[in-house]
Design a protein around this motif. Sequence first.
Motif, mmCIF file in Angstrom:
data_model
loop_
_atom_site.group_PDB
_atom_site.id
_atom_site.type_symbol
_atom_site.label_atom_id
_atom_site.label_comp_id
_atom_site.label_asym_id
_atom_site.label_seq_id
_atom_site.Cartn_x
_atom_site.Cartn_y
_atom_site.Cartn_z
ATOM 1 N N TYR A 26 35.633 49.073 -33.025
ATOM 2 C CA TYR A 26 36.624 48.014 -33.103
ATOM 3 C C TYR A 26 36.049 46.875 -33.934
ATOM 4 N N VAL A 27 36.842 46.401 -34.877
ATOM 5 C CA VAL A 27 36.468 45.250 -35.690
ATOM 6 C C VAL A 27 37.622 44.270 -35.596
ATOM 7 N N GLY A 28 37.390 43.100 -35.017
ATOM 8 C CA GLY A 28 38.471 42.142 -34.912
ATOM 9 C C GLY A 28 38.203 41.042 -33.915
ATOM 10 N N GLU A 29 39.267 40.352 -33.556
ATOM 11 C CA GLU A 29 39.173 39.201 -32.674
ATOM 12 C C GLU A 29 39.104 39.631 -31.209
ATOM 13 N N VAL A 30 38.391 38.816 -30.419
ATOM 14 C CA VAL A 30 38.193 39.109 -29.006
ATOM 15 C C VAL A 30 38.424 37.831 -28.217
ATOM 16 N N TRP A 31 39.003 37.969 -27.042
ATOM 17 C CA TRP A 31 39.178 36.851 -26.123
ATOM 18 C C TRP A 31 38.945 37.369 -24.714
ATOM 19 N N CYS A 32 38.115 36.713 -23.947
ATOM 20 C CA CYS A 32 37.767 37.134 -22.575
ATOM 21 C C CYS A 32 37.297 38.588 -22.542
ATOM 22 N N ARG A 33 36.439 38.942 -23.497
ATOM 23 C CA ARG A 33 35.834 40.277 -23.575
ATOM 24 C C ARG A 33 36.848 41.391 -23.787
ATOM 25 N N LYS A 34 38.024 41.075 -24.331
ATOM 26 C CA LYS A 34 39.055 42.084 -24.625
ATOM 27 C C LYS A 34 39.519 41.920 -26.066
ATOM 28 N N ARG A 35 39.980 43.026 -26.660
ATOM 29 C CA ARG A 35 40.566 42.963 -27.989
ATOM 30 C C ARG A 35 41.798 42.064 -27.890
ATOM 31 N N HIS A 36 41.860 41.038 -28.722
ATOM 32 C CA HIS A 36 42.943 40.069 -28.626
ATOM 33 C C HIS A 36 43.087 39.367 -29.965
ATOM 34 N N GLY A 37 44.256 39.444 -30.591
ATOM 35 C CA GLY A 37 44.464 38.891 -31.931
ATOM 36 C C GLY A 37 44.544 40.029 -32.940
ATOM 37 N N ARG A 38 44.087 39.802 -34.153
ATOM 38 C CA ARG A 38 44.105 40.828 -35.208
ATOM 39 C C ARG A 38 42.838 41.669 -35.116
ATOM 40 N N GLY A 39 43.004 42.991 -35.311
ATOM 41 C CA GLY A 39 41.834 43.850 -35.296
ATOM 42 C C GLY A 39 42.163 45.274 -35.687
ATOM 43 N N ALA A 40 41.118 46.071 -35.840
ATOM 44 C CA ALA A 40 41.260 47.480 -36.218
ATOM 45 C C ALA A 40 40.374 48.328 -35.311
ATOM 46 N N MET A 41 40.901 49.491 -34.915
ATOM 47 C CA MET A 41 40.176 50.416 -34.043
ATOM 48 C C MET A 41 40.142 51.770 -34.737
ATOM 49 N N ARG A 42 38.974 52.417 -34.641
ATOM 50 C CA ARG A 42 38.829 53.781 -35.164
ATOM 51 C C ARG A 42 38.233 54.625 -34.061
ATOM 52 N N TRP A 43 38.951 55.716 -33.704
ATOM 53 C CA TRP A 43 38.483 56.633 -32.674
ATOM 54 C C TRP A 43 37.651 57.730 -33.311
ATOM 55 N N PRO A 44 36.851 58.466 -32.527
ATOM 56 C CA PRO A 44 35.980 59.509 -33.082
ATOM 57 C C PRO A 44 36.724 60.586 -33.868
ATOM 58 N N ASN A 45 37.991 60.868 -33.526
ATOM 59 C CA ASN A 45 38.751 61.888 -34.262
ATOM 60 C C ASN A 45 39.346 61.331 -35.546
ATOM 61 N N THR A 46 38.993 60.110 -35.927
ATOM 62 C CA THR A 46 39.408 59.356 -37.113
ATOM 63 C C THR A 46 40.831 58.814 -37.021
ATOM 64 N N LEU A 47 41.466 58.850 -35.856
ATOM 65 C CA LEU A 47 42.715 58.134 -35.648
ATOM 66 C C LEU A 47 42.409 56.651 -35.771
ATOM 67 N N THR A 48 43.218 55.916 -36.532
ATOM 68 C CA THR A 48 42.971 54.494 -36.709
ATOM 69 C C THR A 48 44.208 53.675 -36.369
ATOM 70 N N TYR A 49 43.977 52.455 -35.936
ATOM 71 C CA TYR A 49 45.039 51.491 -35.687
ATOM 72 C C TYR A 49 44.600 50.153 -36.254
ATOM 73 N N GLU A 50 45.470 49.525 -37.016
ATOM 74 C CA GLU A 50 45.222 48.186 -37.548
ATOM 75 C C GLU A 50 46.416 47.336 -37.182
ATOM 76 N N GLY A 51 46.159 46.198 -36.548
ATOM 77 C CA GLY A 51 47.271 45.340 -36.190
ATOM 78 C C GLY A 51 46.910 44.339 -35.125
ATOM 79 N N GLU A 52 47.911 44.008 -34.332
ATOM 80 C CA GLU A 52 47.763 42.968 -33.327
ATOM 81 C C GLU A 52 47.419 43.562 -31.963
ATOM 82 N N TRP A 53 46.622 42.801 -31.203
ATOM 83 C CA TRP A 53 46.176 43.197 -29.872
ATOM 84 C C TRP A 53 46.448 42.064 -28.898
ATOM 85 N N LYS A 54 46.657 42.409 -27.639
ATOM 86 C CA LYS A 54 46.793 41.396 -26.597
ATOM 87 C C LYS A 54 46.125 41.923 -25.337
#
Length: 173
Positions: A26-54
Motif C-alpha cells: 500500500y502506498v498512500g495516506e494513512v489516518w489512525c493506522r488505517k488506509r485513509h485518503g488517496r492511495g494505491a494497493m497491490r495484492w500478491p496476484n497483481t490485482l491493483t486498486y488506486e483511489g480513495e480509502w476511508k
Amino acid sequence: MVFMDGWFPARHTLNAESMCRGQTLYVGEVWCRKRHGRGAMRWPNTLTYEGEWKLGKRHGRGFMRWPNGRTLTCEWQFGKRHGRGTMTYPCGRALEAEWKLGKRHGRGVTRYPDGRTLEAEWDLGELVGEPVWSTYCSDTVTDAPKEVLAGRSAAAAYIGGSTYSMVYRTASG
C-alpha cells in the motif's frame, strides 16, 4: 508512505523477496493506522486498486485492474461497489452499470466490439425481467437474418444454477 501487509510504519521500499512471500503493498495516506485518503494497493496476484480509502476500506472513486487486463472504474462505499461504474474486458466488451452494496443493481448495458448491446435490469444481484439485445449482428452469432430472430427469445443456464433469458430486437424496434 509505503506499507506492507498492515505493518505501520513499514519499510519505504519494496523488493522482490517480500513480494515472493505473498505480501501486499500500500502506498498512500494513512489516518489512525488505517488506509485513509488517496492511495494505491497491490495484492500478491497483481490485482491493483488506486483511489480513495476511508478507515481502511475502498470508499469513493477508484480504479481496479486484474491480472488478465480487466478494469473497473466505479464508486465504492465501505469496501463494496456502490454507484455507477464501467468494467472493461480484454476482449473489448464493456459493461456500464450500477452497483449497490457490492451487487449489480439498476439498469446496465453491455457493449460488444461488434456493435451489439445487451440491456438488463438488476435488483441487488438478481436479474429482473429479461435482458434485451438492442442491436444484432447476424454474421457473428448465426446465419439467420436479423428479421427472423426479431422478437424471438433465448435462454442460458450456468453451472451453479443461475439462468438468464433474452429477447432479440432489431435496432429499429
